[in-house]
Design a protein around this motif. Structure first.
Motif, PDB file in Angstrom:
ATOM      1  N   VAL A  17       0.835  -1.207  -0.130  1.00 25.78           N
ATOM      2  CA  VAL A  17       0.014   0.090  -0.156  1.00 25.78           C
ATOM      3  C   VAL A  17       0.915   1.258  -0.197  1.00 25.78           C
ATOM      4  CG1 VAL A  17      -1.741   1.169   1.195  1.00 25.78           C
ATOM      5  CG2 VAL A  17      -1.886  -1.092   1.283  1.00 25.78           C
ATOM      6  N   ARG A  18       0.551   2.123  -0.933  1.00 23.19           N
ATOM      7  CA  ARG A  18       1.379   3.416  -0.923  1.00 23.19           C
ATOM      8  C   ARG A  18       0.976   4.360   0.179  1.00 23.19           C
ATOM      9  NH1 ARG A  18       4.827   5.218  -4.381  1.00 23.19           N
ATOM     10  NH2 ARG A  18       4.476   3.756  -5.782  1.00 23.19           N
ATOM     11  N   VAL A  26      -3.478  10.173   6.561  1.00 22.60           N
ATOM     12  CA  VAL A  26      -2.814   9.464   5.406  1.00 22.60           C
ATOM     13  C   VAL A  26      -2.444   8.272   5.678  1.00 22.60           C
ATOM     14  CG1 VAL A  26      -1.055   9.431   3.579  1.00 22.60           C
ATOM     15  CG2 VAL A  26      -2.056  11.562   4.483  1.00 22.60           C
ATOM     16  N   VAL A  27      -1.921   8.124   7.074  1.00 18.17           N
ATOM     17  CA  VAL A  27      -1.509   6.569   7.560  1.00 18.17           C
ATOM     18  C   VAL A  27      -2.670   5.589   7.771  1.00 18.17           C
ATOM     19  CG1 VAL A  27      -0.607   5.224   8.971  1.00 18.17           C
ATOM     20  CG2 VAL A  27       0.937   7.353   8.249  1.00 18.17           C
ATOM     21  N   ASP A  28      -3.862   6.532   8.378  1.00 15.73           N
ATOM     22  CA  ASP A  28      -4.820   5.631   8.763  1.00 15.73           C
ATOM     23  C   ASP A  28      -5.879   5.073   7.489  1.00 15.73           C
ATOM     24  OD1 ASP A  28      -6.532   5.154  11.183  1.00 15.73           O
ATOM     25  OD2 ASP A  28      -8.064   6.182   9.885  1.00 15.73           O
ATOM     26  N   ALA A  29      -5.528   5.994   6.794  1.00 17.94           N
ATOM     27  CA  ALA A  29      -6.484   5.563   5.178  1.00 17.94           C
ATOM     28  C   ALA A  29      -5.746   4.305   4.801  1.00 17.94           C
ATOM     29  CB  ALA A  29      -6.450   6.550   4.287  1.00 17.94           C
ATOM     30  N   ALA A  30      -4.415   4.495   4.618  1.00 17.37           N
ATOM     31  CA  ALA A  30      -3.407   3.418   4.085  1.00 17.37           C
ATOM     32  C   ALA A  30      -3.779   1.903   4.897  1.00 17.37           C
ATOM     33  CB  ALA A  30      -2.063   3.993   3.899  1.00 17.37           C
ATOM     34  N   ILE A  31      -3.514   2.151   6.162  1.00 13.31           N
ATOM     35  CA  ILE A  31      -3.889   1.074   6.887  1.00 13.31           C
ATOM     36  C   ILE A  31      -5.356   0.418   6.718  1.00 13.31           C
ATOM     37  CG2 ILE A  31      -4.144   0.203   9.303  1.00 13.31           C
ATOM     38  CD1 ILE A  31      -1.418   0.456   8.890  1.00 13.31           C
ATOM     39  N   GLY A  32      -6.135   1.221   6.585  1.00 14.04           N
ATOM     40  CA  GLY A  32      -7.510   0.685   6.249  1.00 14.04           C
ATOM     41  C   GLY A  32      -7.336  -0.084   5.004  1.00 14.04           C
ATOM     42  N   ARG A  33      -6.999   0.454   4.037  1.00 11.52           N
ATOM     43  CA  ARG A  33      -6.822  -0.082   2.773  1.00 11.52           C
ATOM     44  C   ARG A  33      -6.207  -1.504   2.755  1.00 11.52           C
ATOM     45  NH1 ARG A  33      -3.292   1.459  -2.110  1.00 11.52           N
ATOM     46  NH2 ARG A  33      -4.092   0.024  -3.464  1.00 11.52           N
ATOM     47  N   GLY A  34      -4.804  -1.446   3.422  1.00  9.91           N
ATOM     48  CA  GLY A  34      -4.241  -2.729   3.548  1.00  9.91           C
ATOM     49  C   GLY A  34      -5.072  -3.789   3.985  1.00  9.91           C
ATOM     50  N   GLU A  36      -8.293  -4.145   4.484  1.00  8.54           N
ATOM     51  CA  GLU A  36      -9.267  -4.478   3.468  1.00  8.54           C
ATOM     52  C   GLU A  36      -8.776  -5.627   2.422  1.00  8.54           C
ATOM     53  OE1 GLU A  36     -12.627  -4.177   3.606  1.00  8.54           O
ATOM     54  OE2 GLU A  36     -12.115  -3.411   5.275  1.00  8.54           O
ATOM     55  N   LEU A  37      -7.650  -5.242   1.893  1.00  6.99           N
ATOM     56  CA  LEU A  37      -6.793  -6.071   0.757  1.00  6.99           C
ATOM     57  C   LEU A  37      -6.734  -7.445   1.559  1.00  6.99           C
ATOM     58  CD1 LEU A  37      -4.313  -3.642  -0.665  1.00  6.99           C
ATOM     59  CD2 LEU A  37      -5.994  -4.719  -1.999  1.00  6.99           C
ATOM     60  N   LEU A  38      -6.560  -7.444   2.668  1.00  9.80           N
ATOM     61  CA  LEU A  38      -6.289  -8.946   3.333  1.00  9.80           C
ATOM     62  C   LEU A  38      -7.398  -9.693   3.757  1.00  9.80           C
ATOM     63  CD1 LEU A  38      -2.914  -8.499   5.200  1.00  9.80           C
ATOM     64  CD2 LEU A  38      -3.360  -9.621   2.974  1.00  9.80           C
ATOM     65  N   GLY A  39      -8.729  -8.867   3.551  1.00  9.84           N
ATOM     66  CA  GLY A  39      -9.906  -9.571   4.118  1.00  9.84           C
ATOM     67  C   GLY A  39     -10.803  -8.775   5.293  1.00  9.84           C
ATOM     68  N   GLY A  40     -10.248  -7.755   5.606  1.00 10.59           N
ATOM     69  CA  GLY A  40     -10.723  -6.829   6.724  1.00 10.59           C
ATOM     70  C   GLY A  40     -10.378  -7.122   8.111  1.00 10.59           C
ATOM     71  N   ILE A  41     -10.584  -5.969   9.091  1.00 11.07           N
ATOM     72  CA  ILE A  41     -10.311  -6.370  10.311  1.00 11.07           C
ATOM     73  C   ILE A  41     -10.764  -7.360  10.990  1.00 11.07           C
ATOM     74  CG2 ILE A  41     -11.722  -4.659  11.129  1.00 11.07           C
ATOM     75  CD1 ILE A  41      -8.109  -5.215  12.682  1.00 11.07           C
ATOM     76  N   GLU A  42     -12.096  -7.878  10.503  1.00  8.49           N
ATOM     77  CA  GLU A  42     -12.919  -8.987  11.131  1.00  8.49           C
ATOM     78  C   GLU A  42     -12.059 -10.440  11.247  1.00  8.49           C
ATOM     79  OE1 GLU A  42     -13.884  -7.352   8.414  1.00  8.49           O
ATOM     80  OE2 GLU A  42     -14.877  -5.497   9.713  1.00  8.49           O
ATOM     81  N   ARG A  43     -11.253 -10.452  10.031  1.00 11.50           N
ATOM     82  CA  ARG A  43     -10.491 -11.456   9.945  1.00 11.50           C
ATOM     83  C   ARG A  43      -9.168 -11.696  11.320  1.00 11.50           C
ATOM     84  NH1 ARG A  43      -6.003 -12.795   5.439  1.00 11.50           N
ATOM     85  NH2 ARG A  43      -5.346 -14.792   6.038  1.00 11.50           N
ATOM     86  N   PHE A  44      -8.836 -10.436  11.697  1.00 10.81           N
ATOM     87  CA  PHE A  44      -7.766 -10.462  12.719  1.00 10.81           C
ATOM     88  C   PHE A  44      -8.286 -10.379  14.065  1.00 10.81           C
ATOM     89  CE2 PHE A  44      -6.400  -9.093   8.427  1.00 10.81           C
ATOM     90  CZ  PHE A  44      -5.595 -10.305   8.124  1.00 10.81           C
TER      91      PHE A  44
END
Ligand code: SF4
Ligand code: SF4
Length: 389
Positions: A17-18, A26-34, A36-44
């Protein structure tokens, strides 16, 4: 007790994630995107679970020195887990200094106070058996780590004298309480054995998620005295081997030169090849001029490969740079061998410390912990001839 799953079908996915700055939103949005790419926070995270955040808190340094996990990366991850209902704590075993002071200086203590969570117990250790260990059958780990149901590892992308990079796999070394870390260096005096231990440690702990701060990485004389290098990237994965191997691809470092990756693959911790990357393109982050050790076998003293004599003439040796040395004595304190392989020649420290290479196991703890970047690694002439770039 942390740990749970073995690598699953998603394990060798690495999200890139750039993230062009450390600005909070900016960091918060990037972490959120990352995530989601792995399946969402619910997975973890499940409501009510206890989650241990494990940032890199090597020593107390200001965040802009790129030594420690940046507070806004820490904040964004902590917030997601708290919002998901997890009970979060954090900790590390710094190489030097008290955890609370190191966390304060690195900016993490303020974040934790803002979000209402605290430090876990890293002062006491408990011994646990690991019958599946390939090299190590027993670890003594911080109580705070053992008390958590899950670990989320937050490594920093940096160079390292012994293992070339300090990444996702090595980040768990800080789960071992401070004085015991030095014992492992003395017991496992080369990069191969040390890396096998790191891999066993990860196989036991099984962090459920790794989020690497590579927004500003460190190149050169890392992991403390190197040069900050903007890479503008966050990497997220459940597979630390795949994550570190992906870092290798970004910085032009052959993963087979990185012992934790090699043994991570060999011991089944994760995958060094056949990695699926998602998110932004690998090619948009390439930094092939990244200053990292690319010499084949030049930092290791693999058993059977180098005799004691060859180690002396081939393997890089730590050198003190007198003009930078403030004679603080940190290098002497952290040297794990007895008797010490570095020391002052006079009690009044009228000159910089001197290495005793015949006793030195080349663990590079002195170089790692020198606060002035006054110790560098130099390859002896014979080593330069054998391992020409
Ligand atoms: S840690 Fe660095 S600055 Fe301190 S005495 Fe050793 S070489 Fe000098
Ligand atoms: S002198 Fe430095 S590299 Fe050598 S054993 Fe001591 S800490 Fe390790």
């Amino acid at each position: 007790m942390p740990g749970s799953s073995s690598p699953d079908a998603h394990s060798s996915v690495v999200a890139l994630v750039r993230c062009p700055s450390y600005e909070e939103r900016v960091v918060d949005a990037a972490i959120g995107r990352g995530l989601e790419l792995l399946g969402g926070i619910e997975r973890f995270a499940q409501p009510g679970e206890t989650i241990q955040l494990k940032p890199n808190l090597l020593v107390g340094r200001d965040p802009d020195r790129a030594v420690t996990t940046h507070p806004n990366v820490f904040r964004a991850i902590a917030r997601r887990f708290i919002d998901a209902g997890a009970a979060v704590s954090y900790g590390d075993s710094p190489g030097f200094g008290r955890l609370s002071a190191v966390a304060r200086r690195a900016g993490l203590a303020t974040v934790a106070e803002d979000l209402g969570f605290g430090l876990a117990d890293f002062s006491r250790g408990r011994t646990v058996s690991f019958s599946d260990g390939r090299l190590i059958k027993q670890f003594t780990l911080a109580e705070g780590v053992l008390a958590a149901e899950g670990i989320v590892s937050l490594p920093k992308l940096k160079t390292h004298g012994l293992t070339r990079i300090t990444g996702a796999i090595k980040n768990q070394y800080g789960c071992i309480p401070g004085p015991l870390k030095a014992e492992f260096h003395a017991r496992l005096p080369n990069a191969d054995l040390f890396s096998q231990m790191l891999v066993d440690l990860n196989r036991f702990l099984r962090p459920r998620l790794f989020v690497m701060d590579g927004i500003v990485a460190m190149e050169g004389n890392g992991p403390q005295g190197g040069t900050p290098r903007p890479m503008n990237i966050l990497l997220l994965s459940t597979d630390p081997v795949a994550l570190d191997a992906t870092v290798g691809s970004l910085i032009g470092l052959d993963p087979t030169l990185v012992p934790p990756i090699v043994y991570g693959e060999a011991f089944g911790l994760g995958r060094a090849f056949e990695i699926e990357t998602v998110g932004d393109l690998v090619g948009s982050f390439l930094a092939e001029d990244f200053d990292v050790n690319r010499r084949r076998s030049s930092t290791t003293g693999e058993p059977g490969r180098y005799s004691r004599l060859a180690r002396r003439f081939v393997v890089p040796r730590p050198i003190v740079l007198p003009t930078r040395c403030t004679r603080c004595g940190t290098c002497v304190s952290v040297c794990p061998v007895a008797p010490k392989a570095i020391g002052f020649e006079t009690e009044d420290r009228s000159s910089p410390p001197v290495h005793r290479y015949e006793r030195c196991i080349r663990c590079y703890c002195c170089q790692e912990m020198c606060p002035e970047a006054a110790i560098e690694l130099h390859v002896p002439l014979l080593g330069r001839i054998i391992h020409r770039r």
